[in-house]
Design a protein around this motif. Structure first.
Motif, PDB file in Angstrom:
ATOM      1  N   ARG A  72      -5.884  -4.237  -3.722  1.00  0.00           N
ATOM      2  CA  ARG A  72      -5.008  -5.417  -3.697  1.00  0.00           C
ATOM      3  C   ARG A  72      -3.698  -5.140  -4.421  1.00  0.00           C
ATOM      4  O   ARG A  72      -2.625  -5.518  -3.957  1.00  0.00           O
ATOM      5  CB  ARG A  72      -5.740  -6.596  -4.346  1.00  0.00           C
ATOM      6  CG  ARG A  72      -4.940  -7.883  -4.346  1.00  0.00           C
ATOM      7  CD  ARG A  72      -5.765  -9.008  -4.952  1.00  0.00           C
ATOM      8  NE  ARG A  72      -5.016 -10.239  -5.023  1.00  0.00           N
ATOM      9  CZ  ARG A  72      -5.483 -11.368  -5.551  1.00  0.00           C
ATOM     10  NH1 ARG A  72      -6.724 -11.402  -6.030  1.00  0.00           N
ATOM     11  NH2 ARG A  72      -4.734 -12.447  -5.585  1.00  0.00           N
ATOM     12  N   GLY A  73      -3.790  -4.457  -5.578  1.00  0.00           N
ATOM     13  CA  GLY A  73      -2.578  -4.114  -6.313  1.00  0.00           C
ATOM     14  C   GLY A  73      -1.704  -3.139  -5.546  1.00  0.00           C
ATOM     15  O   GLY A  73      -0.473  -3.253  -5.568  1.00  0.00           O
ATOM     16  N   ARG A  74      -2.327  -2.178  -4.843  1.00  0.00           N
ATOM     17  CA  ARG A  74      -1.538  -1.219  -4.063  1.00  0.00           C
ATOM     18  C   ARG A  74      -0.851  -1.901  -2.893  1.00  0.00           C
ATOM     19  O   ARG A  74       0.301  -1.593  -2.575  1.00  0.00           O
ATOM     20  CB  ARG A  74      -2.434  -0.071  -3.583  1.00  0.00           C
ATOM     21  CG  ARG A  74      -2.934   0.818  -4.709  1.00  0.00           C
ATOM     22  CD  ARG A  74      -3.502   2.125  -4.199  1.00  0.00           C
ATOM     23  NE  ARG A  74      -4.599   1.957  -3.266  1.00  0.00           N
ATOM     24  CZ  ARG A  74      -5.864   1.755  -3.615  1.00  0.00           C
ATOM     25  NH1 ARG A  74      -6.188   1.675  -4.899  1.00  0.00           N
ATOM     26  NH2 ARG A  74      -6.816   1.625  -2.704  1.00  0.00           N
ATOM     27  N   ILE A  75      -1.536  -2.828  -2.256  1.00  0.00           N
ATOM     28  CA  ILE A  75      -0.919  -3.570  -1.148  1.00  0.00           C
ATOM     29  C   ILE A  75       0.284  -4.365  -1.659  1.00  0.00           C
ATOM     30  O   ILE A  75       1.348  -4.381  -1.032  1.00  0.00           O
ATOM     31  CB  ILE A  75      -1.950  -4.501  -0.478  1.00  0.00           C
ATOM     32  CG1 ILE A  75      -2.942  -3.666   0.341  1.00  0.00           C
ATOM     33  CG2 ILE A  75      -1.260  -5.530   0.411  1.00  0.00           C
ATOM     34  CD1 ILE A  75      -4.114  -4.460   0.891  1.00  0.00           C
ATOM     35  N   ALA A  76       0.123  -5.019  -2.812  1.00  0.00           N
ATOM     36  CA  ALA A  76       1.233  -5.798  -3.374  1.00  0.00           C
ATOM     37  C   ALA A  76       2.422  -4.903  -3.695  1.00  0.00           C
ATOM     38  O   ALA A  76       3.584  -5.268  -3.439  1.00  0.00           O
ATOM     39  CB  ALA A  76       0.772  -6.542  -4.620  1.00  0.00           C
ATOM     40  N   LEU A  77       2.141  -3.715  -4.225  1.00  0.00           N
ATOM     41  CA  LEU A  77       3.223  -2.793  -4.559  1.00  0.00           C
ATOM     42  C   LEU A  77       3.902  -2.253  -3.298  1.00  0.00           C
ATOM     43  O   LEU A  77       5.130  -2.179  -3.223  1.00  0.00           O
ATOM     44  CB  LEU A  77       2.683  -1.655  -5.411  1.00  0.00           C
ATOM     45  CG  LEU A  77       3.696  -0.626  -5.924  1.00  0.00           C
ATOM     46  CD1 LEU A  77       4.873  -1.292  -6.621  1.00  0.00           C
ATOM     47  CD2 LEU A  77       3.010   0.346  -6.878  1.00  0.00           C
ATOM     48  N   LEU A  78       3.108  -1.891  -2.293  1.00  0.00           N
ATOM     49  CA  LEU A  78       3.682  -1.415  -1.037  1.00  0.00           C
ATOM     50  C   LEU A  78       4.511  -2.513  -0.358  1.00  0.00           C
ATOM     51  O   LEU A  78       5.553  -2.231   0.238  1.00  0.00           O
ATOM     52  CB  LEU A  78       2.576  -0.929  -0.095  1.00  0.00           C
ATOM     53  CG  LEU A  78       1.864   0.359  -0.510  1.00  0.00           C
ATOM     54  CD1 LEU A  78       0.647   0.596   0.375  1.00  0.00           C
ATOM     55  CD2 LEU A  78       2.807   1.555  -0.455  1.00  0.00           C
ATOM     56  N   HIS A  79       4.050  -3.748  -0.463  1.00  0.00           N
ATOM     57  CA  HIS A  79       4.809  -4.860   0.118  1.00  0.00           C
ATOM     58  C   HIS A  79       6.146  -5.031  -0.599  1.00  0.00           C
ATOM     59  O   HIS A  79       7.189  -5.231   0.052  1.00  0.00           O
ATOM     60  CB  HIS A  79       3.995  -6.155   0.033  1.00  0.00           C
ATOM     61  CG  HIS A  79       4.594  -7.296   0.792  1.00  0.00           C
ATOM     62  ND1 HIS A  79       5.625  -8.064   0.311  1.00  0.00           N
ATOM     63  CD2 HIS A  79       4.313  -7.779   2.039  1.00  0.00           C
ATOM     64  CE1 HIS A  79       5.951  -8.983   1.205  1.00  0.00           C
ATOM     65  NE2 HIS A  79       5.171  -8.838   2.265  1.00  0.00           N
ATOM     66  N   ALA A  80       6.133  -4.933  -1.926  1.00  0.00           N
ATOM     67  CA  ALA A  80       7.380  -5.041  -2.677  1.00  0.00           C
ATOM     68  C   ALA A  80       8.341  -3.913  -2.299  1.00  0.00           C
ATOM     69  O   ALA A  80       9.551  -4.137  -2.137  1.00  0.00           O
ATOM     70  CB  ALA A  80       7.089  -5.008  -4.176  1.00  0.00           C
ATOM     71  N   LEU A  81       7.812  -2.706  -2.132  1.00  0.00           N
ATOM     72  CA  LEU A  81       8.660  -1.581  -1.745  1.00  0.00           C
ATOM     73  C   LEU A  81       9.184  -1.752  -0.322  1.00  0.00           C
ATOM     74  O   LEU A  81      10.335  -1.404  -0.032  1.00  0.00           O
ATOM     75  CB  LEU A  81       7.873  -0.273  -1.870  1.00  0.00           C
ATOM     76  CG  LEU A  81       7.495   0.110  -3.303  1.00  0.00           C
ATOM     77  CD1 LEU A  81       6.538   1.299  -3.303  1.00  0.00           C
ATOM     78  CD2 LEU A  81       8.733   0.428  -4.131  1.00  0.00           C
ATOM     79  N   ALA A  82       8.347  -2.280   0.573  1.00  0.00           N
ATOM     80  CA  ALA A  82       8.817  -2.536   1.937  1.00  0.00           C
ATOM     81  C   ALA A  82       9.980  -3.521   1.928  1.00  0.00           C
ATOM     82  O   ALA A  82      10.956  -3.359   2.677  1.00  0.00           O
ATOM     83  CB  ALA A  82       7.671  -3.068   2.792  1.00  0.00           C
ATOM     84  N   HIS A  83       9.898  -4.534   1.072  1.00  0.00           N
ATOM     85  CA  HIS A  83      10.993  -5.510   0.997  1.00  0.00           C
ATOM     86  C   HIS A  83      12.265  -4.866   0.452  1.00  0.00           C
ATOM     87  O   HIS A  83      13.369  -5.164   0.921  1.00  0.00           O
ATOM     88  CB  HIS A  83      10.587  -6.688   0.120  1.00  0.00           C
ATOM     89  CG  HIS A  83      11.636  -7.753   0.043  1.00  0.00           C
ATOM     90  ND1 HIS A  83      12.070  -8.446   1.145  1.00  0.00           N
ATOM     91  CD2 HIS A  83      12.376  -8.215  -1.011  1.00  0.00           C
ATOM     92  CE1 HIS A  83      13.024  -9.300   0.786  1.00  0.00           C
ATOM     93  NE2 HIS A  83      13.221  -9.172  -0.513  1.00  0.00           N
TER      94      HIS A  83
END
Length: 264
Positions: A72-83
């Motif tokens: 879950r934390g990795r998904i949140a971080l990848l989402h922030a980087l995608a943005h």
């Protein structure tokens, strides 16, 4: 013949992510092939178009992400980087379309190549999110990424000083540790993507340093003190360690720029 300014404006006006990526890649290819006239006959917008999702929140309302240990934390971080990469598409094309008339043609070459890179980075991050059961827009995102662009819209030196030479340079500092955390968690596929982005960003920061140096040379002023002056005026945050000195130096951003004003 379509102009470079019109092509940049099209990218900035595209809200839907896949369309923005498509237009960014198409503009970079068309410029490289000589299919865009080097005319700046179209103004850039005050704000780029945005999709309905993600919901954009001010920094103080963003949920805490953790450090990427859990999926879950990795998904949140990848989402922030995608943005960040999605916003970086607009930053690159705005830099080309807004300021290109003040530079040699090579400046356009550089920033359209950056824009194409950022489009590719966003696409592979979004693809990775989907593999992990998520997608871009599934989580809220930072609303403040365009603020530095808006505050420096009048001055190419200020834009170069803040966006590539502060904001993107910060990515050089933090990404190696993030890659290591993903590897420790066994997410090698995501780690490879982040390492690819990291190597590209060294070149992007280098373009910022190169063209900032060009402006300073033309004005007959020393780059490091001028950078410090502009950062003090237009950057609201703090220049803080730890610094990835070797990556920054590879990009031409030597310690005499940031060392004297770094927070202790």
């Amino acid at each position: 013949m379509t102009t470079i300014a019109a092509a940049c404006r099209q990218v900035l006006d595209a809200a839907e992510p896949r369309e923005k990526v498509r237009l960014a890649r198409a503009a970079a290819r068309a410029w490289k092939r000589g299919e865009l006239a080097a005319r700046f006959d179209v103004a850039m917008p005050d704000q780029p178009a945005r999709p309905e999702r993600p919901e954009l929140l001010p920094p103080n309302r963003m949920p805490k992400r953790g450090r990427g240990g859990s999926e879950r934390g990795r998904i949140a971080l990848l989402h922030a980087l995608a943005h960040i990469e999605f916003s970086a598409i607009d930053l690159a094309f705005d830099a080309a379309g807004r300021f290109g008339a003040q530079f040699p043609r090579r400046y356009i070459d550089d920033w359209l190549s950056v824009g194409a890179d950022e489009a590719m980075h966003f696409a592979i991050l979004d693809r990775r999110l989907k593999v992990l059961g998520s997608h871009y827009g599934a989580l809220p995102a930072h609303a403040g990424l365009w603020e530095s662009a808006a505050e420096t819209a009048h001055d190419p030196a200020a834009r170069l000083a803040v966006v590539p030479m502060v904001l993107e340079a910060r990515g050089l500092d933090v990404t190696p540790e993030t890659v290591a955390r993903f590897e420790m968690a066994g997410d090698v596929a995501s780690a490879r993507i982040l390492h690819r982005i990291y190597t590209d960003e060294i070149r992007h920061v280098g373009f910022g340093a190169k063209w900032f140096g060009y402006l300073c040379a033309n004005a007959g002023i020393l780059p490091a003190p001028e950078w410090q002056r502009l950062v003090g005026r237009f950057f609201r945050g703090v220049i803080k360690p730890p610094f990835n000195d070797s990556a920054r130096q590879s990009a031409g951003l030597t310690r005499d720029f940031y060392g004297p004003i770094a927070a202790s």
